[in-house]
Design a protein around this motif. Structure first.
Motif, PDB file in Angstrom:
ATOM      1  N   ILE A  99       0.866  -1.178   0.000  1.00  0.00           N
ATOM      2  CA  ILE A  99       0.000   0.000   0.000  1.00  0.00           C
ATOM      3  C   ILE A  99       0.902   1.227   0.000  1.00  0.00           C
ATOM      4  O   ILE A  99       1.729   1.395   0.897  1.00  0.00           O
ATOM      5  CB  ILE A  99      -0.932   0.033   1.224  1.00  0.00           C
ATOM      6  CG1 ILE A  99      -1.843  -1.199   1.235  1.00  0.00           C
ATOM      7  CG2 ILE A  99      -1.758   1.308   1.229  1.00  0.00           C
ATOM      8  CD1 ILE A  99      -2.727  -1.297   2.471  1.00  0.00           C
ATOM      9  N   GLU A 101       1.044   5.111   0.379  1.00  0.00           N
ATOM     10  CA  GLU A 101       0.232   6.189   0.941  1.00  0.00           C
ATOM     11  C   GLU A 101       0.099   7.348  -0.051  1.00  0.00           C
ATOM     12  O   GLU A 101       1.023   7.664  -0.785  1.00  0.00           O
ATOM     13  CB  GLU A 101       0.859   6.703   2.237  1.00  0.00           C
ATOM     14  CG  GLU A 101       0.942   5.653   3.351  1.00  0.00           C
ATOM     15  CD  GLU A 101      -0.419   5.232   3.860  1.00  0.00           C
ATOM     16  OE1 GLU A 101      -1.368   6.030   3.736  1.00  0.00           O
ATOM     17  OE2 GLU A 101      -0.534   4.111   4.384  1.00  0.00           O
ATOM     18  N   GLY A 102      -1.065   7.988  -0.020  1.00  0.00           N
ATOM     19  CA  GLY A 102      -1.283   9.164  -0.846  1.00  0.00           C
ATOM     20  C   GLY A 102      -0.531  10.364  -0.295  1.00  0.00           C
ATOM     21  O   GLY A 102      -0.262  10.444   0.900  1.00  0.00           O
ATOM     22  N   SER A 103      -0.197  11.298  -1.165  1.00  0.00           N
ATOM     23  CA  SER A 103       0.526  12.498  -0.734  1.00  0.00           C
ATOM     24  C   SER A 103       0.376  13.573  -1.800  1.00  0.00           C
ATOM     25  O   SER A 103      -0.174  13.332  -2.878  1.00  0.00           O
ATOM     26  CB  SER A 103       2.015  12.194  -0.508  1.00  0.00           C
ATOM     27  OG  SER A 103       2.638  11.862  -1.736  1.00  0.00           O
ATOM     28  N   SER A 233      -5.251   3.078  -8.186  1.00  0.00           N
ATOM     29  CA  SER A 233      -5.222   4.366  -7.476  1.00  0.00           C
ATOM     30  C   SER A 233      -6.584   5.032  -7.605  1.00  0.00           C
ATOM     31  O   SER A 233      -7.135   5.120  -8.713  1.00  0.00           O
ATOM     32  CB  SER A 233      -4.149   5.291  -8.071  1.00  0.00           C
ATOM     33  OG  SER A 233      -2.895   4.646  -8.145  1.00  0.00           O
ATOM     34  N   ASP A 237      -9.446   9.989  -3.769  1.00  0.00           N
ATOM     35  CA  ASP A 237      -9.229   9.473  -2.425  1.00  0.00           C
ATOM     36  C   ASP A 237      -8.514  10.510  -1.565  1.00  0.00           C
ATOM     37  O   ASP A 237      -7.318  10.703  -1.656  1.00  0.00           O
ATOM     38  CB  ASP A 237      -8.394   8.192  -2.490  1.00  0.00           C
ATOM     39  CG  ASP A 237      -8.190   7.565  -1.125  1.00  0.00           C
ATOM     40  OD1 ASP A 237      -9.031   7.822  -0.243  1.00  0.00           O
ATOM     41  OD2 ASP A 237      -7.212   6.832  -0.944  1.00  0.00           O
ATOM     42  N   GLU A 244      -3.553   7.446  -2.884  1.00  0.00           N
ATOM     43  CA  GLU A 244      -3.137   6.150  -2.359  1.00  0.00           C
ATOM     44  C   GLU A 244      -3.228   5.091  -3.461  1.00  0.00           C
ATOM     45  O   GLU A 244      -4.163   5.082  -4.254  1.00  0.00           O
ATOM     46  CB  GLU A 244      -4.039   5.755  -1.195  1.00  0.00           C
ATOM     47  CG  GLU A 244      -3.692   4.417  -0.559  1.00  0.00           C
ATOM     48  CD  GLU A 244      -4.636   4.049   0.568  1.00  0.00           C
ATOM     49  OE1 GLU A 244      -4.212   4.051   1.730  1.00  0.00           O
ATOM     50  OE2 GLU A 244      -5.813   3.771   0.264  1.00  0.00           O
ATOM     51  N   THR A 245      -2.238   4.217  -3.499  1.00  0.00           N
ATOM     52  CA  THR A 245      -2.179   3.182  -4.538  1.00  0.00           C
ATOM     53  C   THR A 245      -2.032   1.816  -3.894  1.00  0.00           C
ATOM     54  O   THR A 245      -1.218   1.629  -2.989  1.00  0.00           O
ATOM     55  CB  THR A 245      -0.996   3.433  -5.491  1.00  0.00           C
ATOM     56  OG1 THR A 245      -1.155   4.706  -6.124  1.00  0.00           O
ATOM     57  CG2 THR A 245      -0.939   2.352  -6.566  1.00  0.00           C
TER      58      THR A 245
END
Length: 328
Positions: A99, A101-103, A233, A237, A244-245
């Motif tokens: 996983i 994390e999105g950013s 992705s 989100d 996040e992917t």
């Protein structure tokens, strides 16, 4: 913290010591000089000892609490990891391998992992919006891809472009004015055409055949499907520029589910609106395909070369500057 300190026996003794030292201070005023000095010395010593003990206990309490918090936090993380691994052991067909994390900044861990998978794959499928980095991804392949399929937004679908533009403005926390929407729509179109130019002038040297389909509407997720893994992705989100992917391996049911979904969707869309690029496709044939779809008005070789220059500027940010791990 002080309340907790005085809830134990040590706290009670300290409290009594402080009270006693104050009482001696008061009593010393009624004594003679010598006795007074002795009494004040005793009271001062008791008071100083009590105050030192209070601060020492407070400091020790804070330090111990910090150590315990770190220890408990680590134990919780270890427990979480153990639970995930336990779940994966029984439900490995449904649990992602990784996983990311999105950013709001490029996720280099994702870029590094994706490049590793791309360099070992024979096929590459993509579903997203403009696909502006897909040609760069294809260039990184060590061998030659047998199959490349891209499902992009239709640059002639104004409603889809506006919908996507509004989402991008929300992510950037910009007002959704008509002027801002038009600027983003123009940028999306430019990204699509520079992607196509990149595929034609660079990507086709790494592929037997590239098929690009243009969907009406906008995707809610980005898929990158390779031989041994799929990356999923969610565009909306948490409203982040780099969402996040989730990465699923070929052995999972999730991989198989999205693979079948993509194949069915791509077959339907490509039958209505698509172009095909191979190593033998001439510029005239490439332009003719785009013209027949109506995705670009007043198209010419000069127009395509303008978008090729745009792609080369993007390409230089990653390949020439050796910053491939930011390729997200």
């Amino acid at each position: 913290m002080l309340r907790q300190l005085f809830y134990n026996k040590v706290g009670i003794v300290l409290l009594l010591t402080i009270v006693l030292s104050i009482a001696i201070f008061i009593y010393a005023n009624d004594l003679g000089d010598t006795s007074k000095e002795i009494a004040l010395a005793i009271a001062s010593s008791l008071f100083a000892t009590a105050i030192f003990t209070v601060f020492y206990n407070v400091f020790t309490f804070q330090t111990t609490s910090s150590i315990l918090d770190d220890s408990i936090g680590q134990q919780l993380q270890n427990s979480k990891d153990e639970i995930v691994q336990s779940v994966k052991a029984y439900y490995k067909e449904y649990v992602p391998d990784r996983i990311f994390e999105g950013s709001n900044a490029p996720a280099k861990a994702f870029g590094q992992d994706l490049i590793k998978e791309i360099q070992a794959t024979d096929t590459y499928s993509f579903r997203g919006i403009s696909g502006k980095r897909t040609a760069i991804r294809i260039e990184l392949v060590r061998g030659k891809l047998t199959e490349v399929r891209l499902n992009l937004i239709n640059p002639a679908d104004q409603n889809a472009l506006v919908e996507r533009a509004n989402l991008m403005l929300s992510i950037d926390q910009m007002p959704q004015t008509l002027e801002n929407v038009e600027k983003v729509v123009t940028r999306i179109k430019k990204d699509v055409f520079s992607c196509l130019a990149g595929l034609y002038y660079y990507g086709k040297t790494k592929c037997q055949t590239i098929v690009v389909a243009f969907q009406n509407g906008t995707s809610t997720s980005r898929l990158e499907l390779l031989d041994d893994a799929i990356y999923i992705s969610l565009y909306d989100d948490g409203y982040q520029r780099y969402p996040e992917t989730l990465k699923f391996s070929r052995e999972t049911k999730i991989y198989r589910l999205y693979q079948l979904e993509f194949q069915k969707e791509f077959k339907q869309i490509s039958a209505r609106s698509s172009i095909t690029i191979s190593s033998n496709t001439s510029e005239e044939e490439f332009i003719q395909q785009l013209s027949s779809l109506g995705v670009l008005n007043d198209i010419s070789i000069e127009t395509i070369k303008i978008y090729r220059d745009e792609y080369e500027r993007l390409r230089s940010l990653y390949i020439n500057k050796n910053d491939l791990y930011s390729l997200t």
